[in-house]
Design an enzyme around this catalytic site. Structure first.
Site, PDB file in Angstrom:
ATOM      1  N   ARG A  10      29.202   3.712 -28.947  1.00 50.01           N
ATOM      2  CA  ARG A  10      29.792   3.885 -27.575  1.00 50.01           C
ATOM      3  C   ARG A  10      29.453   5.501 -27.040  1.00 50.01           C
ATOM      4  O   ARG A  10      30.398   5.978 -26.752  1.00 50.01           O
ATOM      5  CB  ARG A  10      31.176   3.680 -27.408  1.00 50.01           C
ATOM      6  CG  ARG A  10      32.083   2.424 -27.700  1.00 50.01           C
ATOM      7  CD  ARG A  10      31.788   1.645 -26.175  1.00 50.01           C
ATOM      8  NE  ARG A  10      32.086   0.473 -26.391  1.00 50.01           N
ATOM      9  CZ  ARG A  10      33.316  -0.121 -26.393  1.00 50.01           C
ATOM     10  NH1 ARG A  10      34.160   0.546 -25.926  1.00 50.01           N
ATOM     11  NH2 ARG A  10      33.553  -1.382 -26.471  1.00 50.01           N
ATOM     12  N   ARG A  14      33.139   5.890 -21.152  1.00 48.87           N
ATOM     13  CA  ARG A  14      34.261   6.538 -20.177  1.00 48.87           C
ATOM     14  C   ARG A  14      34.676   8.216 -20.493  1.00 48.87           C
ATOM     15  O   ARG A  14      35.070   8.842 -19.773  1.00 48.87           O
ATOM     16  CB  ARG A  14      35.606   5.935 -20.214  1.00 48.87           C
ATOM     17  CG  ARG A  14      35.366   4.739 -19.232  1.00 48.87           C
ATOM     18  CD  ARG A  14      36.785   4.003 -19.425  1.00 48.87           C
ATOM     19  NE  ARG A  14      36.931   3.517 -20.750  1.00 48.87           N
ATOM     20  CZ  ARG A  14      37.682   2.428 -20.923  1.00 48.87           C
ATOM     21  NH1 ARG A  14      38.091   1.891 -20.176  1.00 48.87           N
ATOM     22  NH2 ARG A  14      37.728   2.030 -22.309  1.00 48.87           N
ATOM     23  N   ARG A  23      31.138   4.376 -12.512  1.00 49.69           N
ATOM     24  CA  ARG A  23      32.015   3.146 -12.521  1.00 49.69           C
ATOM     25  C   ARG A  23      32.744   3.197 -11.330  1.00 49.69           C
ATOM     26  O   ARG A  23      33.462   1.867 -11.166  1.00 49.69           O
ATOM     27  CB  ARG A  23      32.673   3.401 -13.873  1.00 49.69           C
ATOM     28  CG  ARG A  23      32.084   2.845 -14.891  1.00 49.69           C
ATOM     29  CD  ARG A  23      31.767   1.251 -15.243  1.00 49.69           C
ATOM     30  NE  ARG A  23      33.040   0.868 -15.776  1.00 49.69           N
ATOM     31  CZ  ARG A  23      33.902   0.168 -15.161  1.00 49.69           C
ATOM     32  NH1 ARG A  23      33.834  -0.027 -13.883  1.00 49.69           N
ATOM     33  NH2 ARG A  23      34.988  -0.484 -15.614  1.00 49.69           N
ATOM     34  N   ASP A  59      26.954  -4.911 -23.249  1.00 49.75           N
ATOM     35  CA  ASP A  59      28.506  -5.379 -24.021  1.00 49.75           C
ATOM     36  C   ASP A  59      28.296  -6.638 -24.801  1.00 49.75           C
ATOM     37  O   ASP A  59      27.100  -7.498 -24.232  1.00 49.75           O
ATOM     38  CB  ASP A  59      29.509  -5.509 -23.215  1.00 49.75           C
ATOM     39  CG  ASP A  59      30.999  -5.548 -23.770  1.00 49.75           C
ATOM     40  OD1 ASP A  59      31.420  -4.398 -24.127  1.00 49.75           O
ATOM     41  OD2 ASP A  59      31.198  -6.644 -24.224  1.00 49.75           O
ATOM     42  N   TYR A 134      36.708 -13.931 -28.990  1.00 47.47           N
ATOM     43  CA  TYR A 134      36.881 -13.589 -27.609  1.00 47.47           C
ATOM     44  C   TYR A 134      37.109 -15.211 -26.785  1.00 47.47           C
ATOM     45  O   TYR A 134      37.937 -15.685 -26.084  1.00 47.47           O
ATOM     46  CB  TYR A 134      36.043 -12.777 -26.827  1.00 47.47           C
ATOM     47  CG  TYR A 134      36.364 -11.473 -27.374  1.00 47.47           C
ATOM     48  CD1 TYR A 134      37.430 -10.842 -26.778  1.00 47.47           C
ATOM     49  CD2 TYR A 134      35.396 -10.702 -28.078  1.00 47.47           C
ATOM     50  CE1 TYR A 134      37.545  -9.344 -27.207  1.00 47.47           C
ATOM     51  CE2 TYR A 134      35.604  -9.347 -28.396  1.00 47.47           C
ATOM     52  CZ  TYR A 134      36.736  -8.798 -28.134  1.00 47.47           C
ATOM     53  OH  TYR A 134      37.248  -7.536 -28.351  1.00 47.47           O
TER      54      TYR A 134
HETATM   55  O1  CP3 Z   1      27.871   1.719 -27.955  1.00 49.31           O
HETATM   56  C1  CP3 Z   1      27.122   1.523 -26.759  1.00 49.31           C
HETATM   57  O2  CP3 Z   1      27.186   2.712 -26.291  1.00 49.31           O
HETATM   58  C2  CP3 Z   1      26.721   0.725 -26.098  1.00 49.31           C
HETATM   59  C3  CP3 Z   1      27.522  -0.025 -25.240  1.00 49.31           C
HETATM   60  C4  CP3 Z   1      28.692  -1.188 -25.622  1.00 49.31           C
HETATM   61  C5  CP3 Z   1      29.689  -1.409 -25.193  1.00 49.31           C
HETATM   62  N1  CP3 Z   1      30.424  -2.195 -25.676  1.00 49.31           N
HETATM   63  C6  CP3 Z   1      30.102  -0.899 -23.710  1.00 49.31           C
HETATM   64  C7  CP3 Z   1      31.393  -0.907 -23.202  1.00 49.31           C
HETATM   65  C8  CP3 Z   1      28.538  -1.830 -26.985  1.00 49.31           C
HETATM   66  C9  CP3 Z   1      27.620  -1.898 -28.360  1.00 49.31           C
HETATM   67  C10 CP3 Z   1      29.711  -2.311 -27.017  1.00 49.31           C
HETATM   68  C11 CP3 Z   1      30.219  -3.394 -28.026  1.00 49.31           C
HETATM   69  C12 CP3 Z   1      31.615  -4.133 -28.111  1.00 49.31           C
HETATM   70  N2  CP3 Z   1      32.266  -4.442 -26.737  1.00 49.31           N
HETATM   71  C13 CP3 Z   1      32.347  -4.482 -29.073  1.00 49.31           C
HETATM   72  C14 CP3 Z   1      32.081  -4.149 -30.413  1.00 49.31           C
HETATM   73  C15 CP3 Z   1      32.163  -2.921 -31.164  1.00 49.31           C
HETATM   74  C16 CP3 Z   1      33.551  -2.396 -30.718  1.00 49.31           C
HETATM   75  O3  CP3 Z   1      34.121  -1.804 -30.079  1.00 49.31           O
HETATM   76  O4  CP3 Z   1      34.434  -3.011 -31.764  1.00 49.31           O
HETATM   77  C17 CP3 Z   1      33.580  -5.022 -28.662  1.00 49.31           C
HETATM   78  C18 CP3 Z   1      34.486  -5.583 -29.532  1.00 49.31           C
HETATM   79  C19 CP3 Z   1      33.463  -5.225 -27.263  1.00 49.31           C
HETATM   80  C20 CP3 Z   1      34.578  -5.833 -26.146  1.00 49.31           C
HETATM   81  C21 CP3 Z   1      34.777  -4.824 -25.129  1.00 49.31           C
HETATM   82  N3  CP3 Z   1      34.065  -4.129 -24.195  1.00 49.31           N
HETATM   83  C22 CP3 Z   1      36.146  -4.051 -25.382  1.00 49.31           C
HETATM   84  C23 CP3 Z   1      37.059  -4.378 -26.472  1.00 49.31           C
HETATM   85  C24 CP3 Z   1      36.056  -3.358 -24.270  1.00 49.31           C
HETATM   86  C25 CP3 Z   1      37.089  -2.165 -23.977  1.00 49.31           C
HETATM   87  C26 CP3 Z   1      37.939  -2.354 -22.876  1.00 49.31           C
HETATM   88  C27 CP3 Z   1      38.735  -1.362 -22.206  1.00 49.31           C
HETATM   89  O5  CP3 Z   1      38.521  -1.123 -20.980  1.00 49.31           O
HETATM   90  O6  CP3 Z   1      39.204  -0.393 -22.952  1.00 49.31           O
HETATM   91  C28 CP3 Z   1      34.979  -3.336 -23.491  1.00 49.31           C
HETATM   92  C29 CP3 Z   1      34.646  -2.785 -22.444  1.00 49.31           C
HETATM   93  C30 CP3 Z   1      33.552  -1.692 -22.429  1.00 49.31           C
HETATM   94  N4  CP3 Z   1      32.017  -2.123 -23.090  1.00 49.31           N
HETATM   95  C31 CP3 Z   1      33.273  -0.356 -21.950  1.00 49.31           C
HETATM   96  C32 CP3 Z   1      32.098  -0.007 -22.481  1.00 49.31           C
HETATM   97  C33 CP3 Z   1      31.281   1.465 -22.440  1.00 49.31           C
HETATM   98  C34 CP3 Z   1      34.533   0.362 -21.492  1.00 49.31           C
HETATM   99  C35 CP3 Z   1      34.305   1.066 -20.254  1.00 49.31           C
HETATM  100  C36 CP3 Z   1      34.114   0.409 -19.066  1.00 49.31           C
HETATM  101  O7  CP3 Z   1      34.679  -0.605 -18.714  1.00 49.31           O
HETATM  102  O8  CP3 Z   1      33.138   0.914 -18.344  1.00 49.31           O
END
Ligand code: CP3
Length: 329
Positions: A10, A14, A23, A59, A134
């Site tokens: 990540r 944010r 965003r 994602d 999921y």
């Molecule tokens: O790592 C990176 O920089 C690459 C981008 C990336 C994202 N998600 C962008 C993202 C990667 C590799 C992921 C993986 C991901 N997504 C995982 C595996 C890694 C982990 O965290 O365990 C999982 C379980 C997800 C599912 C997911 N997507 C979750 C739980 C969330 C958070 C929800 C929240 O709003 O807090 C997301 C949204 C997400 N994916 C964001 C980002 C940057 C959050 C920001 C946004 O909504 O713009």
């Protein structure tokens, strides 16, 4: 490289003011579906932090939305699948991913990035258990009771689901490799919910299949999960050249358990909310556990949105300083 590499899960997100500003205009899915935008976001932390790897901005649920399943990435919640997939009839909605047709924008972003980047590009996919969680739970879960119910009561149906996911994940990673990513990470973030016995029985064969496909393509695989202290040997055996470790397992102990396996991790992301000397001391302690050898420096999980951007710079700086002190560079 003559020092331990460092990058962050990540590393785009944010905690960055420019990401939050972007965003305001676009949803996460809109960014991902426009290769120019996702490539731009991928590059930001490489320029800002001087990390040694770029992780493709996307994602883990992105491919699911092209496999016949509606996924909504809800702010502050995570991925929501409504209705969830729980029965034989539901499973009929899910089809194997055809990456070139289903997610062309992801592959196009890779095409753009490999031309621009001077550091390796890391592709990725969700692990089979994590994606299944999921789909079957319908969203984030703590206990995974719907998925475990399927696993324990309807094993044949569970295995059909996992077969479709494993095949799709393997094809997805191979397509990313074909387009030029230099290594790939499998995020099976939630497998820590299983006992070692259940991991071996219900996840191992699917992960092995994915890891074998990646190995045949000749690209290194990082295998990652959270809360996996009791699963490390089984995960290492399932596959991957590198094992991602979170902060619950000391790296020195992981090294003793896993021998020569390269380790990635494992600072607690919350450490980056502390003051500079504290953060730097923790980075030094981390490097002392491995001597910087066979070690990719990272957090144990993703960067938290509350993280001050300078904290990430301090980590990178401290890794460089360690290398100078120990005569690596
Ligand atoms: O790592 C990176 O920089 C690459 C981008 C990336 C994202 N998600 C962008 C993202 C990667 C590799 C992921 C993986 C991901 N997504 C995982 C595996 C890694 C982990 O965290 O365990 C999982 C379980 C997800 C599912 C997911 N997507 C979750 C739980 C969330 C958070 C929800 C929240 O709003 O807090 C997301 C949204 C997400 N994916 C964001 C980002 C940057 C959050 C920001 C946004 O909504 O713009």
């Amino acid at each position: 490289m003559d020092r331990p590499p460092v990058w962050f899960m990540r590393q785009a997100g944010r905690y960055q003011a420019r990401y939050r500003a972007l965003r305001e205009k676009y949803t996460l899915m809109e960014i991902v579906r426009q290769p120019e935008l996702s490539a731009m976001v991928t590059l930001w932390p490489v320029e800002e932090l001087g990390v040694d790897g770029a992780i493709l901005f996307s994602d883990i649920v992105v491919p699911l939305s092209s496999m016949g399943i509606g996924v909504d990435l809800r702010e502050g919640v995570g991925p929501v699948v409504d209705p969830p997939l729980r029965t034989e009839g539901d499973l009929k909605r899910l089809r194997v991913l055809q990456p070139e047709e289903d997610v062309p924008y992801v592959l196009r972003a890779i095409d753009l990035l490999v031309k621009e980047l001077e550091v390796p590009l890391i592709g990725f996919a969700g692990g089979p258990f994590t994606l299944a969680s999921y789909l079957v739970e319908g969203g984030p879960s703590r206990s995974f009771l719907h998925l475990k119910t399927l696993m324990y009561r309807e094993e044949a149906l569970y295995r059909r689901l996992m077969d479709i996911l494993a095949e799709s994940i393997a094809r997805y990673l191979l397509a990313q490799i074909h387009h030029g990513v230099h290594l790939v990470q499998l995020f099976d973030s939630w497998v820590g919910a299983l006992s070692p016995e259940d991991y071996r029985r219900y996840v191992f064969p699917y992960t092995r299949k994915i890891a074998d496909a990646v190995a045949a393509a000749g690209v290194p695989l990082i295998h990652f999960g959270v809360g996996t202290s009791s699963l490390l040997e089984a995960m290492a055996e399932a596959g991957g050249d590198v094992l991602g470790i979170d902060w619950r397992e000391p790296l020195g102990r992981a090294r003793g358990r896993l021998g020569s396996k390269v380790l990635q991790g494992n600072l607690d992301p919350a450490v980056l909310l502390a003051e500079k000397p504290f953060i730097q001391a923790r980075v030094r302690a981390l490097l002392e556990e491995t001597g910087g050898k066979g070690h990719i420096v990272n957090l144990g999980h993703g960067v938290l949105p509350q993280t001050p951007p300078q904290a990430l710079l301090w980590v990178v700086e401290e890794v460089h300083r360690f290398a100078e002190r120990t005569g690596w560079v």
